[in-house]
Design a protein around this motif. Sequence first.
Motif, PDB file in Angstrom:
ATOM      1  N   ASP G  62       0.609  -0.802  -0.114  1.00  0.00           N
ATOM      2  CA  ASP G  62      -0.009   0.684  -0.282  1.00  0.00           C
ATOM      3  C   ASP G  62       0.807   1.221  -0.195  1.00  0.00           C
ATOM      4  OD1 ASP G  62      -2.188  -1.919  -0.228  1.00  0.00           O
ATOM      5  OD2 ASP G  62      -2.367  -1.100   2.266  1.00  0.00           O
ATOM      6  N   THR G  63       2.613   1.376   0.513  1.00  0.00           N
ATOM      7  CA  THR G  63       2.882   2.173   1.250  1.00  0.00           C
ATOM      8  C   THR G  63       3.456   2.236  -0.684  1.00  0.00           C
ATOM      9  OG1 THR G  63       3.015   2.015   3.257  1.00  0.00           O
ATOM     10  CG2 THR G  63       4.738   3.347   2.070  1.00  0.00           C
ATOM     11  N   VAL G  64       3.732   1.423  -1.274  1.00  0.00           N
ATOM     12  CA  VAL G  64       4.691   1.999  -2.554  1.00  0.00           C
ATOM     13  C   VAL G  64       3.496   2.341  -3.283  1.00  0.00           C
ATOM     14  CG1 VAL G  64       5.276   0.107  -4.365  1.00  0.00           C
ATOM     15  CG2 VAL G  64       6.420   0.181  -1.659  1.00  0.00           C
ATOM     16  N   ARG G  72       3.088  10.179 -10.096  1.00  0.00           N
ATOM     17  CA  ARG G  72       2.844   9.426 -10.959  1.00  0.00           C
ATOM     18  C   ARG G  72       3.345  10.619 -12.095  1.00  0.00           C
ATOM     19  NH1 ARG G  72      -2.990   8.898 -10.793  1.00  0.00           N
ATOM     20  NH2 ARG G  72      -3.349   7.942 -12.785  1.00  0.00           N
ATOM     21  N   ASP G  73       3.567  12.114 -11.892  1.00  0.00           N
ATOM     22  CA  ASP G  73       3.965  13.248 -12.948  1.00  0.00           C
ATOM     23  C   ASP G  73       5.221  13.081 -12.594  1.00  0.00           C
ATOM     24  OD1 ASP G  73       1.018  13.453 -13.343  1.00  0.00           O
ATOM     25  OD2 ASP G  73       0.771  14.759 -11.848  1.00  0.00           O
ATOM     26  N   ARG G  74       6.330  12.921 -11.964  1.00  0.00           N
ATOM     27  CA  ARG G  74       7.432  13.313 -12.031  1.00  0.00           C
ATOM     28  C   ARG G  74       7.974  12.332 -12.514  1.00  0.00           C
ATOM     29  NH1 ARG G  74       7.934  14.922  -6.161  1.00  0.00           N
ATOM     30  NH2 ARG G  74       5.927  14.446  -6.273  1.00  0.00           N
ATOM     31  N   GLY G  75       8.453  10.670 -12.387  1.00  0.00           N
ATOM     32  CA  GLY G  75       8.674   9.871 -12.532  1.00  0.00           C
ATOM     33  C   GLY G  75       9.698   8.783 -11.465  1.00  0.00           C
ATOM     34  N   LEU G  76       9.274   7.824 -11.283  1.00  0.00           N
ATOM     35  CA  LEU G  76       9.622   6.804 -10.225  1.00  0.00           C
ATOM     36  C   LEU G  76       9.692   5.904 -10.658  1.00  0.00           C
ATOM     37  CD1 LEU G  76       9.262   6.882  -6.830  1.00  0.00           C
ATOM     38  CD2 LEU G  76       7.581   5.836  -7.622  1.00  0.00           C
ATOM     39  N   LEU G  77      11.193   5.053  -9.609  1.00  0.00           N
ATOM     40  CA  LEU G  77      11.749   4.135 -10.263  1.00  0.00           C
ATOM     41  C   LEU G  77      11.729   2.361  -9.246  1.00  0.00           C
ATOM     42  CD1 LEU G  77      13.088   2.270 -12.878  1.00  0.00           C
ATOM     43  CD2 LEU G  77      14.751   2.576 -11.849  1.00  0.00           C
ATOM     44  N   ILE G  78      10.559   1.577  -9.427  1.00  0.00           N
ATOM     45  CA  ILE G  78       9.909   1.071  -8.097  1.00  0.00           C
ATOM     46  C   ILE G  78      10.874  -0.377  -8.176  1.00  0.00           C
ATOM     47  CG2 ILE G  78       8.524  -0.337  -6.954  1.00  0.00           C
ATOM     48  CD1 ILE G  78       6.385   1.613  -8.371  1.00  0.00           C
ATOM     49  N   SER G  79      12.193  -0.369  -7.439  1.00  0.00           N
ATOM     50  CA  SER G  79      12.653  -1.737  -7.423  1.00  0.00           C
ATOM     51  C   SER G  79      12.943  -2.919  -6.682  1.00  0.00           C
ATOM     52  CB  SER G  79      14.193  -1.417  -6.703  1.00  0.00           C
ATOM     53  OG  SER G  79      14.415  -0.930  -6.090  1.00  0.00           O
ATOM     54  N   LYS G  80      13.256  -3.444  -7.636  1.00  0.00           N
ATOM     55  CA  LYS G  80      13.434  -5.102  -6.609  1.00  0.00           C
ATOM     56  C   LYS G  80      11.256  -5.268  -5.990  1.00  0.00           C
ATOM     57  CE  LYS G  80      18.110  -5.428  -5.653  1.00  0.00           C
ATOM     58  NZ  LYS G  80      18.790  -6.010  -6.462  1.00  0.00           N
ATOM     59  N   ALA G  81      10.609  -4.867  -6.861  1.00  0.00           N
ATOM     60  CA  ALA G  81       9.098  -5.137  -6.623  1.00  0.00           C
ATOM     61  C   ALA G  81       8.614  -6.850  -6.897  1.00  0.00           C
ATOM     62  CB  ALA G  81       8.204  -4.403  -7.263  1.00  0.00           C
ATOM     63  N   PRO G  82       8.283  -7.179  -5.639  1.00  0.00           N
ATOM     64  CA  PRO G  82       7.221  -8.656  -5.587  1.00  0.00           C
ATOM     65  C   PRO G  82       6.883  -8.688  -6.349  1.00  0.00           C
ATOM     66  CG  PRO G  82       7.676  -6.991  -2.850  1.00  0.00           C
ATOM     67  CD  PRO G  82       8.111  -6.819  -4.168  1.00  0.00           C
ATOM     68  N   ASP G  83       6.164  -9.846  -7.003  1.00  0.00           N
ATOM     69  CA  ASP G  83       5.178  -9.169  -8.265  1.00  0.00           C
ATOM     70  C   ASP G  83       4.165  -9.185  -8.120  1.00  0.00           C
ATOM     71  OD1 ASP G  83       7.035 -11.086  -9.898  1.00  0.00           O
ATOM     72  OD2 ASP G  83       6.213 -13.067  -9.171  1.00  0.00           O
ATOM     73  N   ASP G  84       3.202  -9.303  -6.541  1.00  0.00           N
ATOM     74  CA  ASP G  84       1.686  -8.883  -6.661  1.00  0.00           C
ATOM     75  C   ASP G  84       2.561  -7.244  -6.484  1.00  0.00           C
ATOM     76  OD1 ASP G  84       3.257  -9.021  -4.122  1.00  0.00           O
ATOM     77  OD2 ASP G  84       1.708  -9.001  -2.922  1.00  0.00           O
ATOM     78  N   TYR G  85       3.540  -6.219  -6.221  1.00  0.00           N
ATOM     79  CA  TYR G  85       2.977  -4.763  -6.134  1.00  0.00           C
ATOM     80  C   TYR G  85       2.569  -4.680  -8.322  1.00  0.00           C
ATOM     81  CZ  TYR G  85       5.165  -4.337  -1.639  1.00  0.00           C
ATOM     82  OH  TYR G  85       5.994  -4.988  -0.462  1.00  0.00           O
ATOM     83  N   TRP G  86       3.230  -4.975  -8.752  1.00  0.00           N
ATOM     84  CA  TRP G  86       3.167  -4.521  -9.961  1.00  0.00           C
ATOM     85  C   TRP G  86       1.298  -4.647 -10.618  1.00  0.00           C
ATOM     86  CZ3 TRP G  86       3.364  -2.382 -14.427  1.00  0.00           C
ATOM     87  CH2 TRP G  86       2.690  -2.776 -15.498  1.00  0.00           C
ATOM     88  N   ALA G  88      -0.732  -3.896  -8.048  1.00  0.00           N
ATOM     89  CA  ALA G  88      -1.801  -2.879  -6.975  1.00  0.00           C
ATOM     90  C   ALA G  88      -0.954  -1.518  -8.055  1.00  0.00           C
ATOM     91  CB  ALA G  88      -0.784  -3.408  -6.135  1.00  0.00           C
ATOM     92  N   VAL G  89       0.356  -1.134  -8.392  1.00  0.00           N
ATOM     93  CA  VAL G  89       0.395  -0.116  -9.157  1.00  0.00           C
ATOM     94  C   VAL G  89      -0.129   0.044 -10.697  1.00  0.00           C
ATOM     95  CG1 VAL G  89       2.222   1.197 -10.192  1.00  0.00           C
ATOM     96  CG2 VAL G  89       2.933  -0.032  -7.501  1.00  0.00           C
ATOM     97  N   ASP G  90      -0.344  -0.985 -11.689  1.00  0.00           N
ATOM     98  CA  ASP G  90      -0.888  -1.188 -12.709  1.00  0.00           C
ATOM     99  C   ASP G  90      -2.434  -0.661 -12.579  1.00  0.00           C
ATOM    100  OD1 ASP G  90      -0.835  -0.854 -15.593  1.00  0.00           O
ATOM    101  OD2 ASP G  90      -1.981  -2.626 -15.933  1.00  0.00           O
ATOM    102  N   ALA G  91      -3.208  -1.121 -11.618  1.00  0.00           N
ATOM    103  CA  ALA G  91      -5.012  -0.904 -11.032  1.00  0.00           C
ATOM    104  C   ALA G  91      -4.341   0.326 -10.819  1.00  0.00           C
ATOM    105  CB  ALA G  91      -5.216  -2.012 -10.014  1.00  0.00           C
ATOM    106  N   ALA G  92      -3.129   0.597 -10.528  1.00  0.00           N
ATOM    107  CA  ALA G  92      -4.069   2.200  -9.457  1.00  0.00           C
ATOM    108  C   ALA G  92      -3.273   3.245 -10.777  1.00  0.00           C
ATOM    109  CB  ALA G  92      -2.714   2.388  -7.875  1.00  0.00           C
ATOM    110  N   ILE G  93      -2.504   2.936 -11.534  1.00  0.00           N
ATOM    111  CA  ILE G  93      -2.510   4.371 -12.717  1.00  0.00           C
ATOM    112  C   ILE G  93      -1.799   3.187 -13.759  1.00  0.00           C
ATOM    113  CG2 ILE G  93      -0.912   5.514 -13.277  1.00  0.00           C
ATOM    114  CD1 ILE G  93       0.449   5.753 -10.372  1.00  0.00           C
TER     115      ILE G  93
END
Lengths: 254, 254, 254, 254, 254, 254, 254, 254
Positions: G62-64, G72-86, G88-93
Amino acid sequence: MPMSIKDILDGYRQGSISAKVAEDMLRMDYLEKIGTDVLFDVSRQQRTGIPEIVYASSKDRDTVVEIALAHRDRGLLISKAPDDYWNAVDAAIPGGCIRNAKAKTIFVGRRPEAVGRPIGIMTAGTSDIPVAEEAKEMAAAMGVRTVSFYDLGVAGMHRMTEPMKKLIEADVCCIIAVAGMEGAFPTVVSSLSTVPVIGVPTSTGYGFGGDGEAALMCMLQTCSPGLSVVNVDNGIGAGAMASMIAKQCNRRNE
Amino acid sequence: MPMSIKDILDGYRQGSISAKVAEDMLRMDYLEKIGTDVLFDVSRQQRTGIPEIVYASSKDRDTVVEIALAHRDRGLLISKAPDDYWNAVDAAIPGGCIRNAKAKTIFVGRRPEAVGRPIGIMTAGTSDIPVAEEAKEMAAAMGVRTVSFYDLGVAGMHRMTEPMKKLIEADVCCIIAVAGMEGAFPTVVSSLSTVPVIGVPTSTGYGFGGDGEAALMCMLQTCSPGLSVVNVDNGIGAGAMASMIAKQCNRRNE
Amino acid sequence: MPMSIKDILDGYRQGSISAKVAEDMLRMDYLEKIGTDVLFDVSRQQRTGIPEIVYASSKDRDTVVEIALAHRDRGLLISKAPDDYWNAVDAAIPGGCIRNAKAKTIFVGRRPEAVGRPIGIMTAGTSDIPVAEEAKEMAAAMGVRTVSFYDLGVAGMHRMTEPMKKLIEADVCCIIAVAGMEGAFPTVVSSLSTVPVIGVPTSTGYGFGGDGEAALMCMLQTCSPGLSVVNVDNGIGAGAMASMIAKQCNRRNE
Amino acid sequence: MPMSIKDILDGYRQGSISAKVAEDMLRMDYLEKIGTDVLFDVSRQQRTGIPEIVYASSKDRDTVVEIALAHRDRGLLISKAPDDYWNAVDAAIPGGCIRNAKAKTIFVGRRPEAVGRPIGIMTAGTSDIPVAEEAKEMAAAMGVRTVSFYDLGVAGMHRMTEPMKKLIEADVCCIIAVAGMEGAFPTVVSSLSTVPVIGVPTSTGYGFGGDGEAALMCMLQTCSPGLSVVNVDNGIGAGAMASMIAKQCNRRNE
Amino acid sequence: MPMSIKDILDGYRQGSISAKVAEDMLRMDYLEKIGTDVLFDVSRQQRTGIPEIVYASSKDRDTVVEIALAHRDRGLLISKAPDDYWNAVDAAIPGGCIRNAKAKTIFVGRRPEAVGRPIGIMTAGTSDIPVAEEAKEMAAAMGVRTVSFYDLGVAGMHRMTEPMKKLIEADVCCIIAVAGMEGAFPTVVSSLSTVPVIGVPTSTGYGFGGDGEAALMCMLQTCSPGLSVVNVDNGIGAGAMASMIAKQCNRRNE
Amino acid sequence: MPMSIKDILDGYRQGSISAKVAEDMLRMDYLEKIGTDVLFDVSRQQRTGIPEIVYASSKDRDTVVEIALAHRDRGLLISKAPDDYWNAVDAAIPGGCIRNAKAKTIFVGRRPEAVGRPIGIMTAGTSDIPVAEEAKEMAAAMGVRTVSFYDLGVAGMHRMTEPMKKLIEADVCCIIAVAGMEGAFPTVVSSLSTVPVIGVPTSTGYGFGGDGEAALMCMLQTCSPGLSVVNVDNGIGAGAMASMIAKQCNRRNE
Amino acid sequence: MPMSIKDILDGYRQGSISAKVAEDMLRMDYLEKIGTDVLFDVSRQQRTGIPEIVYASSKDRDTVVEIALAHRDRGLLISKAPDDYWNAVDAAIPGGCIRNAKAKTIFVGRRPEAVGRPIGIMTAGTSDIPVAEEAKEMAAAMGVRTVSFYDLGVAGMHRMTEPMKKLIEADVCCIIAVAGMEGAFPTVVSSLSTVPVIGVPTSTGYGFGGDGEAALMCMLQTCSPGLSVVNVDNGIGAGAMASMIAKQCNRRNE
Amino acid sequence: MPMSIKDILDGYRQGSISAKVAEDMLRMDYLEKIGTDVLFDVSRQQRTGIPEIVYASSKDRDTVVEIALAHRDRGLLISKAPDDYWNAVDAAIPGGCIRNAKAKTIFVGRRPEAVGRPIGIMTAGTSDIPVAEEAKEMAAAMGVRTVSFYDLGVAGMHRMTEPMKKLIEADVCCIIAVAGMEGAFPTVVSSLSTVPVIGVPTSTGYGFGGDGEAALMCMLQTCSPGLSVVNVDNGIGAGAMASMIAKQCNRRNE
């Protein structure tokens, strides 16, 4: 498909290739590959008999199956293979694989016939057996015979004398000695034998130095000449080293 | 000079000391010291026979001489003493010191007579002898007899059998086994004996683990029950431990 | 079944065995075994009372049950046994095993009666109790009595005085002091007692040195003479060392 | 001087030795020594050709001279000898010693003739030469021939091809590869050759891992099969291991 | 129930206790306990306000509940408590506990009112917050106020200026600075402030030094005077140290 | 010499500086310096009273003399100064320096008067005294009073009670506890006191952990709340930390 | 909302702000922020093109997601992301993220167009690919082109020549070389190239040095000039370093 | 002197060389060398401008002079040279060497003219200057300009702003940041700059992590993207890395 050196030479003599082009072909692109073959000896593997080795635990099952299929005709040793990898590889290449469940290895392809003087393999404890079996599989993959005795202890050294005699009778050309804990076993083996000994520390033991570091240090500090070492749990490496020694000793027989 | 408990009790009974003062004296100042004696057992040293010990190499010569003079009547063991310290201490207390040049120790005072079952001391190599001698001096300072055999090796274990028999004949109650390099020697000693063994790693050896760390790890990882360890080069500690074991075993004789 | 020395001697005298054969039998094959007995003292275990020990966590359950069955008449101590091993061993040898759930040990066979002066066992914290219990089981397996006090702290040293007194009253011949974290507890125990102390570091604690390394280092660096050490979490080793000391002290009583 | 087995057997047959005494002699005292010979193979040294080895830097000069005198007829290799030791040993045994100033070795006695397939010795840098020379002296002491090439680099791998070819032409049976710094050299040698390789890390380099630890780790982690390792700066150990391999390979020639 | 000093004194004066018995009571048994109180200051905890602390993760849930019940009236801080421990403790002492889910702490009992100059708590990253919260709970348990700012970074030092100003306005008497990775944050905090700083390394980060060792080393090597350190992830220790500083600073106010 | 903010403001009002130039001056060049002052607090040193510190042993004598001359009016503490540095600095600034030969420090300049509650300094052994004295000099340089007791031991804890009482009477606001070897001393000090304790490990001791690592680990693993640590042998750091605590406690008095 | 410098200057000139207030505003509150901007260069990120980076594995999902939404407007690189994070993040954006499953990265926002000379990325083995892909994603996030070749080995160096040629043809300005095990690969790459090389050790391998320490040490000890290193598995760091080099090389083109 | 490819081709065409011989010459002997040139790029050194480097401290003076003479025409950088080496080299090649006494380097030969964008060099302390100077000499030997600022501290970060501005004005293409102790300096430099930074840990500092390990770990753990590292005290390596970056950036200018 690149031209052979002979082709280039002939083309040059016949004038179909200019001097500049011939020189460039030899120098820049083509020679490089030839030079590489000469220099880096891509046939090393065949001549030494070392199979392709795949460390399975850092690869997923599908990748391993894929590699297995690609090497089915050449010889491939899969090490540290989780149990379910066997089913997958065996299903993909039915009858074409040899499993050693203790060693957690799968051999893909046909193993060369084992000939000549064998190598001896000994372990101090029962926990060291998987590493010893891994070395045995490596030797088998390289066409080298093995004679092995396990769980011979150090605290009860009297258990070692009978196996030592049997190894001498089998005329082993070198001995792999596998041990965890304090790692004194290879030193004792070395002091009792006249052939070179390869020590393999294992990650058995606990507390300070219990991850194999005590055993490794102990073997490196050995006061018995004629003992060298491979890394902790590296049965593959010990099997390869011992087999290469065997191949040198057996050369005249081949 | 503080009042004794008896004095306080009497003063209180006679009224020269009020209840409050008596209680406070007992509680705050005076009892504390008594309590300390009881709790912390300042007579421990006398009863266990452990002498005062001074680690000379971290002190300058004059300080060591000063300490020696202060302890001349009680027993002091100076360890790791540079050569010139001996001259200085001997000059200050002529005839009152005992030097062991190999051990680099100086004993100041009178040593108790050594009685009872002895402790055995063995070394793997010649480089381990100074540490073994240090242990021997500690035992001597505590009134414990020693029997010692040096340079018994591991690679040539056959050198160990005769000394082992002699130690058994001498009825040693425990054995100090000193070794550097791979440190396997105490494990072998332990596997051959029926008395407790105290391993002392030494800083002999070089390369990885050569500062005594390999030997220490090896002893800690030992698979032979009945072996405990002191720190690298700590002959004093091994001598003290062994002597305290001897004193418990010899208690009935005293 | 090999001939006894007496048989060979008689066969030789009677002429049924030639001089050469008699010599060879004595020298090569047969003597070896005898010599081994003499040299390596296979009866050591019986005389010292050390049971066979199996470190369960590096073996699967079936293997452990098999070993248990093989040793049911001789005495076997299974250490670090997962919970389900108990059921399996107990089912295989109903009524023939003794479990210590805290220590994670299973004793197979009959324990000798515990006699003589006991050993003391103390722990600094509650997390150290499993290791202490392991030492207790080892002593029980060797026929040595124990007196134990747990969770005595260092920060609150006042909790130590009563147990120390009780240990003195019980006339313990040595003390096992178990501690994790900073490992200062055995040093304090040693400074308060007149018997030898065996320190056991435990892997309690976290951060730098928290895997027992701080405790181990601290005990090795101790400035209190009369303290030796076994490896981190090695309750078995401490129990064996202490019991061997006890056996030497109790020898006259047997 | 103890009786031989034959003497005892005869004495027993002739009645000059009773059955009990004969048995005891064989069992207790005398057999022990014989058994030791059989078990521990005191003739190992002669058969393997490993000389007595003395690590000089942990012994004073007089002790080394003394040992040299005692071994003048048998073969002794003094390693890591300070410069002034040479003068002392040479003065004591004029003409009877062989010095290698780079290797810091002194050989006392007569070296066996060197025969059979040689071993190859290679170094990555110039700082690695003393360790390589030490290995060479060990081989010479064991009657094994050597072919050596030094300062072959890793960064400039093109310097390695010519020496590699020469080693192949010399038909070496194994190669000692000596390197400090990052220790990648033996891996490269191994990847280019078909004989077993013994890696020797040296304490060249500085900063993190500069005491030979980086080189040691690198060799233990090698991904090239057919490489085993001895301890940092241990030229003696590498020479012994390689020579024992050579002796196995050359056995048929002897 | 032992007699008080006053009782003994009176009994002696009245003659109901003989001089010998009074002296013995005072000296041997009874005084010991009193002396212990005086020496070891069992009231230290009350006076310093440090609660009993239980490190939950090395204890099972039932044991923790039991300890919680025993301390419900005195104050107990349970640290590193797994989630399900909360339910169990809260069920056992309904309404009597305070949970901090981030810090993984449970406080049992009543917290003293927080008074006086506060302590500042800062973290470099968001991963450091649980350790910071643990420190905060410790302070709360000791009756010390806190002001905290999290995720202030080092790479973006401009984020630190506003919080620094707020801490100065709050008149904090010391600052706890929590950081993992390279651990430079407390050094920067220290260089910007005039109060003592307590650095807490955390086990954030990966690769070489990633278990908190880099952060710990960095803080110990700091070139900024006025910074001391507690162990990796030891929020409790930092909170206690800071609170004891605060109590000394606030003493005049109480 | 840059203009002050006031100058710029006035210049702008008077029109001698344009709006653009004023803004730029404030923003780009000039403000930066001002901003730096505000942000980074260059007056921190004066306010905290921390002198400039020079670690002499990594600098040559002439450089140190030069630095001493440059700081003669401000206060400079030279640490770990070789003996001959004193002569050179004293010759350059006759009468302007204060030497502490034990601490190997030279203070240049005038020390502030020492006022307020003092800090306590204790050492376990005599070898720890130089580090303790270094801390004392740092406190003196910062105008903080000290009360010190040395060589109080751990094995003989009864030697600690009297000094502890004296420190309490002196109303110390914190205690610096210096110890090498096993480093248990600060834990014991902390358990006996109600003020915060700063532990300083020293590089006393030998063998495993003997370079101060055992002592450091032990202090970090302490189970006594209210103890934080500085690096091995870092008397300066401990003195600075303790003095900053003292300054916070004494603030109201100034 | 704070006043601008211009506002303050004008207010001062107009008299609505006094000299003192203007000075204070500039100095204390307002200037601080401006100064911070100037000093700490909050626009660094924009100018260097380094995106915000979030190390996902130490944060809950949730924090991620929350951080992703904020950037979302500036550029963010999320590293070492567990599979289920994708998910969640993809659903949000939805449609706003770019995933690299091998690298375990998620990029949020719009990536700059990649221009100029590219950087080369090579790996020794297949296990090193995730780290290489992480570096590639970092470069993409910074608008830098990449050319990559994987699984090039060291033991079979002939596999390296073709890729090396392709990198030269692509005119890479630097090369990232990723390797585990013995870590010799970057040294070999460096010796074959004329551009700077950034070595990335990976945690591939096992036994002594197998957590990436051998590889790290090997790279730090390299004898090939032109090689620097980032931490074990730190693909992000290598990508950032290489991209910053590329940006300096490409500057003239922009 | 071997024939060129052209010679062989011509000889073949002219019939003076047979097809077989031409092929063999190309393939076996001659091509190998050519192939080596192509593959291993012996001209790398010239093209990259990296001089031959000799690490003097592991070589004796005469050897260094010899190497210097051999390289007098090509460019040689002697590092870590003891003082007396300068006299010897300067005497051998009068006027042909450039000494940097602080860096302990001697350059033999003619340095290329330094052109293009420079590299920045910064140190945290004065003890770091020799390492920084070594980097500067390496850059000079490679024809790269440098701008350097020393002793900029971390505790007093305000000292860094002016030098940072000067480096920006000089348009440096990368920065070498040298620091010992806690090694936070390069992280701070990196956070303040927009060019890549190369961190060099130095062996300044003492106690735990004081041999440069703390600084190295800190730099590897940095949270500031755009920072890579070379080994402890490796000024040469940093200089080479930075110069190779500079050469890539300056390429268009040449």
